[in-house]
Design a protein around this motif. Sequence first.
Motif, PDB file in Angstrom:
ATOM      1  N   MET A   1       0.849  -1.191   0.000  1.00 47.13           N
ATOM      2  CA  MET A   1       0.000   0.000   0.000  1.00 47.13           C
ATOM      3  C   MET A   1       0.886   1.243   0.000  1.00 47.13           C
ATOM      4  N   ILE A   2       0.666   2.062  -0.980  1.00 49.38           N
ATOM      5  CA  ILE A   2       1.505   3.261  -1.021  1.00 49.38           C
ATOM      6  C   ILE A   2       0.657   4.477  -0.782  1.00 49.38           C
ATOM      7  N   SER A   3       1.380   5.588  -0.534  1.00 50.09           N
ATOM      8  CA  SER A   3       0.683   6.826  -0.249  1.00 50.09           C
ATOM      9  C   SER A   3       0.002   7.320  -1.520  1.00 50.09           C
ATOM     10  N   MET A   4      -1.325   7.352  -1.465  1.00 48.75           N
ATOM     11  CA  MET A   4      -2.085   7.788  -2.630  1.00 48.75           C
ATOM     12  C   MET A   4      -1.829   9.264  -2.913  1.00 48.75           C
ATOM     13  N   GLY A   5      -1.630  10.032  -1.847  1.00 45.45           N
ATOM     14  CA  GLY A   5      -1.392  11.464  -2.022  1.00 45.45           C
ATOM     15  C   GLY A   5      -0.153  11.725  -2.860  1.00 45.45           C
ATOM     16  N   LEU A   6       0.941  11.025  -2.527  1.00 44.01           N
ATOM     17  CA  LEU A   6       2.176  11.212  -3.278  1.00 44.01           C
ATOM     18  C   LEU A   6       2.009  10.763  -4.718  1.00 44.01           C
ATOM     19  N   LEU A   7       1.319   9.635  -4.886  1.00 43.07           N
ATOM     20  CA  LEU A   7       1.090   9.117  -6.222  1.00 43.07           C
ATOM     21  C   LEU A   7       0.320  10.114  -7.073  1.00 43.07           C
ATOM     22  N   PHE A   8      -0.704  10.687  -6.473  1.00 46.21           N
ATOM     23  CA  PHE A   8      -1.520  11.691  -7.150  1.00 46.21           C
ATOM     24  C   PHE A   8      -0.658  12.884  -7.577  1.00 46.21           C
ATOM     25  N   ALA A   9       0.175  13.335  -6.644  1.00 50.50           N
ATOM     26  CA  ALA A   9       1.055  14.459  -6.960  1.00 50.50           C
ATOM     27  C   ALA A   9       1.962  14.102  -8.125  1.00 50.50           C
ATOM     28  N   GLY A  10       2.486  12.883  -8.102  1.00 52.36           N
ATOM     29  CA  GLY A  10       3.384  12.457  -9.182  1.00 52.36           C
ATOM     30  C   GLY A  10       2.684  12.464 -10.518  1.00 52.36           C
ATOM     31  N   ALA A  46       1.026  15.990   0.964  1.00 55.61           N
ATOM     32  CA  ALA A  46       0.881  14.557   1.198  1.00 55.61           C
ATOM     33  C   ALA A  46       1.977  14.062   2.128  1.00 55.61           C
ATOM     34  N   ALA A  49       1.244  15.172   5.596  1.00 56.67           N
ATOM     35  CA  ALA A  49       0.186  14.380   6.189  1.00 56.67           C
ATOM     36  C   ALA A  49       0.701  12.996   6.576  1.00 56.67           C
ATOM     37  N   LEU A  50       1.623  12.505   5.778  1.00 51.76           N
ATOM     38  CA  LEU A  50       2.154  11.174   6.032  1.00 51.76           C
ATOM     39  C   LEU A  50       2.928  11.138   7.338  1.00 51.76           C
ATOM     40  N   TRP A  51       3.742  12.161   7.563  1.00 56.97           N
ATOM     41  CA  TRP A  51       4.592  12.159   8.772  1.00 56.97           C
ATOM     42  C   TRP A  51       4.073  13.053   9.890  1.00 56.97           C
TER      43      TRP A  51
ATOM     44  N   PHE B   5     -11.004  11.250  -1.518  1.00 54.82           N
ATOM     45  CA  PHE B   5      -9.727  11.539  -2.121  1.00 54.82           C
ATOM     46  C   PHE B   5      -9.609  10.911  -3.507  1.00 54.82           C
ATOM     47  N   PHE B 107       8.930   7.656 -10.450  1.00 57.01           N
ATOM     48  CA  PHE B 107       8.298   8.235  -9.277  1.00 57.01           C
ATOM     49  C   PHE B 107       7.597   7.161  -8.460  1.00 57.01           C
ATOM     50  N   HIS B 121      -2.492  12.064   8.397  1.00 52.43           N
ATOM     51  CA  HIS B 121      -2.668  12.792   9.652  1.00 52.43           C
ATOM     52  C   HIS B 121      -3.214  14.162   9.350  1.00 52.43           C
TER      53      HIS B 121
END
Lengths: 98, 180, 631
Positions: A1-10, A46, A49-51, B5, B107, B121
């Motif tokens: 499972m990866i961070s969807m937020g980062l993926l979206f940004a990418g 993202a 939010a992750l950290w 999201f 990426f 968070h």
Amino acid sequence: MISMGLLFAGVLFVLGVAGLLARRNLLMILVSIEIMLNAAGVAFIAAGALWNQADGQVMFLFILATAAAEVAVGLALVLQVNHLHHTVDADAVRQMKD
Amino acid sequence: MPLLFALAAIIAIVATVLAISRSNVVHALLYLIVSLLATAVAIYALGAAYLAALEVIIYAGAIIVLFVFVTMMLNLGDAVQRQERAWQPGRGWIGPGVLAALLLGEFIWMVTEGGLGSQVHRVAPKAVGMLLMGEYVVGVELASMLLLAGIVAAYHLGYGLLPKQKAQQPTSETTEVGTK
Amino acid sequence: MYGWLWLEPVIPFATSAALLIAGRRMGRRAAGWIGTGAIAASTIIAALLTWQFIVHPPSGGAYTQVLWQWFAVAGFHPRISLYLDSLAVVMTLVVSFVSFLIHLYSAEFMAESEGYERFFAYMNLFVASMLTLVLASNLLLLFLGWEGVGLCSYLLIGFWYDDEVNGLAGRKAFIVTRAGDVAMTLGLVLLVTRLGTLDIQELMHRVTLQWHYGAMVAEVAGFLLLGGAVGKSAQFPLQTWLPDAMAGPTPTSALIHAATMVTAGVYLIARLHVLYALAPMAQLAVALAGFITLVIAGFSALTQHDIKRILAYSTISQIGYMFLALGVGAWSAAIFHLVTHAFFKALLFLASGVVIQALHEEHDIFKMGGLRKRLPLAFWCFIFAGSSLAGLPLITAGFYSKGVIMWSAHSSAQGAWWLWAGAMAGAFMTALYTFRLIFVVFYGEPRQAHPPITRYPGPAINWPLGVLGFLSMLAGFIDLPAAMGGREALSGFLTPALPRFLALRPGMGEISSELLASILFFAGVYLIYLFQLQKPGWSAQLAGPGLGDTAHRFWFADWGMDWLYEKTLVHPVAWFARVNKADGVDRIYDGIAWLSEYFHRGLSRTENGRLRWYAGWVTAGAIVLVALAKW
């Protein structure tokens, strides 16, 4: 499972890159740059939010300021180019080369 | 939240794809607004409600409006649009597409390799404000200087470009300022 | 009174700077007055200081004046300071006094020459440098003066720079002495790295404490410094520059290339006598250099035609005597000969200048002749100075100063019979070449019709000649050998600075050595009288085809030294330069330039002015960088 937020940004970022490379219209190039800047900001959020760090959001604010300044100058340049060359074609503006 | 999201992200990506591929600049900008609004929702879903608001106000509000103004001022016309359309399809997109795909691949690889989790968070605006006016206060000052420089540069570059129009309609401008 | 010491070098230096900057605006008269006046001031100070030194000697036998610290690097802090002991007193007095006389002479002699102000500027700079050299309390300041006099020598040899030959002679002098100076610099570096100071007194103190007799490092230091001395004093094997240096104006030859600068090497070694006393091999080398030089220069002098070149070889030979004296430990004898030589050799050059000018720049003695009646003053000067040079017994200075050296060469602990024999042979040669010169120039009939002498020297020329003639005769009486009255005015005065000479080898007495020298003098004069005046055919016969001719040509060319250097140094370098004309080493750099230009052309093709093209490359670069970072 990866961070969807980062993926979206990418994804947003590479779309911006593709637009930047593909389009010849200076306005569209600026638009692409806006997309890339925005994507970078999203990546910061993202990551924050992750950290659970507020720094990411601070960075987004800075990027926002940069983007605002950049777009002001960039658009003024486009106006100037259009005034001088009567075109907004990036490839037509190559005086620096010659 | 994840659902929100995901939905927002999909809308944003699709809108961005459409934005960068439009031959008409105004259409592109409209799609971009959609994309930015959807991004704002995504940001909200990432727990940064304050920045979601700023995204709407500054990106979708100020910056894109600036674009629209300039586009209108340029008044490029049909010829440019025809040309755009002639450039658009086909091989022009192959190279950029490949590069973009490579970058995206890298990426994704980086993000997955990093073994980052997917937790989200909420970071309260208060923490952001404290940080901004504390640790990053020099950065804030620098940003203000950058904006000032941007104003000066834009004024300088734009100065004298449209002197006639300026001279023709001084009243309308003042009234506009006044109404604001 | 001692506090005025610093003025001695500073006055000529200041006037030199003034003449260089504003000489042209001053006009010739003013320039001559200023140039001569500055030296007169220095001479007066030197004389007053000498008087003071004799009447109220400073405590410890030496006065040190620290002006300021030069610099301080890594524990090495040389000071600009002057050191006046009896040796320095003698040297300053001789240097400034002879310089004054020669300046006075030049004021008239150079009156019609171009660049009159420039001449005085250089000459004053020379005197300032020479006094700095003599007064320096540390070797670094001494080296500054050393190079200063070298510079002035170069400038004055090439004074008439219109003629390329003069420029070449100046360059030759500069380069050859530079060869010696490299050795000297290395010697200084050796001393400062081993002993941590260059202050001469402190250095000598540490030398005696830290180095034992015959230590390798002392030998090496001695040899390296000897290299500098040999170059500056035109000793074998670096003597080749001095004859060519005669291209300069005659007063320059008198002052720099006879009386003062070329004796700097003698002064240096006398100054460092403590070091040489610890380095027997280096000291033997000093003696050998002097020995070889005095003999070969005597032969060369015998064959020259040019009046100034004869005197130049004679100078080389006489400095050879001084080196010989240093080499056998007769320190004060070397200084004694230095002093008398300064007088009579300056006089010889000045008188030869009168002759040359009277004959409209004629240098060849075989085109002169019969000048005894026409130039009586010059003739008598030549008689006085020449007999002093050749050592006319009892009444000339040269007899006493050279006699001491010859006797020391035998009787010293470092002496040897063959050194003595060489010195005797040299004395004989001196008599031969000196009187050959006098007989050819002043006796007989004029060999060539010269235009009548229009210009006779005035008082500014006559007076210095007279004073120097007087001194050439009488300066010898300040020091007499024990058997002839035993006067030690000079060597006694020098004793605190230079150790007394001790005759360790009894053997031959001083008086018999002097007697033999006298006999040789008269024999030489008679022989040359016979050859030159009575039977002129003999000398032609002697120098006829065959061995005589070969020897003559060999000696004329200074024993082929120039030829040797030409073959061994100049030609290989020139050959290498010719081979390397295309510059093999440069090829590498050409290649680098070509390669970068090639890449430049390649890269500039990518610079096509297309914004998107650039952006594409930036993207590609980012892709590569990320890939590399993640690897």
